[in-house]
Motif scaffolding. Structure first.
Motif, PDB file in Angstrom:
ATOM      1  N   CYS A  52      54.854  34.266   8.128  1.00 10.22           N
ATOM      2  CA  CYS A  52      55.923  33.396   8.637  1.00 10.22           C
ATOM      3  C   CYS A  52      56.747  34.055   9.739  1.00 10.22           C
ATOM      4  N   LYS A 165      45.850  34.318  13.378  1.00 13.19           N
ATOM      5  CA  LYS A 165      46.351  33.409  14.417  1.00 13.19           C
ATOM      6  C   LYS A 165      45.625  33.734  15.709  1.00 13.19           C
ATOM      7  N   ASP A 167      45.240  32.460  20.022  1.00 13.83           N
ATOM      8  CA  ASP A 167      45.820  31.682  21.116  1.00 13.83           C
ATOM      9  C   ASP A 167      44.963  31.852  22.362  1.00 13.83           C
ATOM     10  N   PHE A 179      44.587  24.625  18.345  1.00 12.46           N
ATOM     11  CA  PHE A 179      45.206  23.750  17.348  1.00 12.46           C
ATOM     12  C   PHE A 179      44.515  23.909  15.998  1.00 12.46           C
ATOM     13  N   ASN A 182      45.362  27.262  14.294  1.00 16.20           N
ATOM     14  CA  ASN A 182      46.761  27.481  13.945  1.00 16.20           C
ATOM     15  C   ASN A 182      47.281  26.327  13.090  1.00 16.20           C
ATOM     16  N   ASN A 183      48.192  25.496  13.586  1.00 17.06           N
ATOM     17  CA  ASN A 183      48.771  24.441  12.767  1.00 17.06           C
ATOM     18  C   ASN A 183      47.751  23.395  12.347  1.00 17.06           C
ATOM     19  N   GLY A 184      46.734  23.204  13.175  1.00 13.42           N
ATOM     20  CA  GLY A 184      45.726  22.204  12.836  1.00 13.42           C
ATOM     21  C   GLY A 184      44.990  22.512  11.551  1.00 13.42           C
ATOM     22  N   PHE A 186      46.243  23.566   8.837  1.00  9.24           N
ATOM     23  CA  PHE A 186      47.020  23.015   7.731  1.00  9.24           C
ATOM     24  C   PHE A 186      46.880  21.490   7.672  1.00  9.24           C
ATOM     25  N   ALA A 187      46.797  20.847   8.846  1.00  9.53           N
ATOM     26  CA  ALA A 187      46.574  19.406   8.880  1.00  9.53           C
ATOM     27  C   ALA A 187      45.214  19.064   8.279  1.00  9.53           C
TER      28      ALA A 187
END
Length: 203
Positions: A52, A165, A167, A179, A182-184, A186-187
């Motif tokens: 985090c 992570k 980039d 995406f 990273n955040n994708g 979790f989606a």
């Protein structure tokens, strides 16, 4: 006794999370806490804080960053192994395997194996960047992405534990890849769990 152990683990992991969160800021925490708290049971709190708050990327302690990044995961697995040994490997693994096979049959068993492989691949991809200038070639995207999509639970667990992570913002295609990594991820996990719940519980 079990309740006391659970309460202890909850408290020590909350304390470790707070300490590691402060370590990410200019105020520095003595090394005895940074290294000691995961050893006495706060490894998961350290893992969450590392993910985090990017605790492993401290400028003033770059020389220790590799060690601090991997100490919590290593201790976490050591502690899981110790608990498994205490309860009995046959009981632990047998319960998990029988539960998956009973609920999901062959498909459940295959998905469990795929999630384990996905966990390992993400961990290798993360580790490769510490030892190779082009770490993404160790586990190519063409191999990793399908496993992430099919074994999302294992991939997300590995992503959090090993702070994975990436980039790559050089093109639109790489933007989609960013995406997903990273955040994708979790989606995809939310959709994955919903699909599994429908397939195994509500179908």
């Amino acid at each position: 006794m079990i309740y006391i152990c659970c309460a202890y683990l909850a408290i020590i992991n909350i304390v470790t999370f707070i300490v590691y969160a402060r370590e990410a800021k200019p105020s520095r925490i003595p090394f005895v806490f940074v290294f000691g708290l995961p050893i006495i049971g706060g490894s998961f709190g350290a893992i969450l804080a590392n993910y985090c708050f990017e605790t492993e990327h401290r400028e003033l302690r770059a020389v220790y960053s590799k060690f601090i990044a991997f100490i919590p995961p290593i201790l976490f697995f050591v502690q899981i192994a110790a608990m498994t040994a205490m309860l009995g490997p046959k009981l632990v693994f047998g319960t998990v395997w029988n539960g998956v096979v009973t609920q999901g049959g062959v498909i459940g068993a295959v998905l469990l194996v795929v999630n384990v492989i996905s966990f390992v691949l993400v961990a290798i991809r993360k580790a490769s960047y510490y030892f190779a200038p082009i770490g993404h070639d160790v586990i190519p995207d063409a191999v990793l992405i399908p496993f992430i999509l099919v074994g999302t639970i294992g991939a997300v667990l590995s992503k959090i534990i090993f702070n994975f992570k990436e980039d790559w913002s050089t093109s639109a295609r790489k933007g989609v890849q960013n995406f997903l990594y990273n955040n994708g991820m979790f989606a995809v996990l939310v959709a994955y769990i919903a699909l599994l719940a429908w397939f195994f519980c509500f179908r």
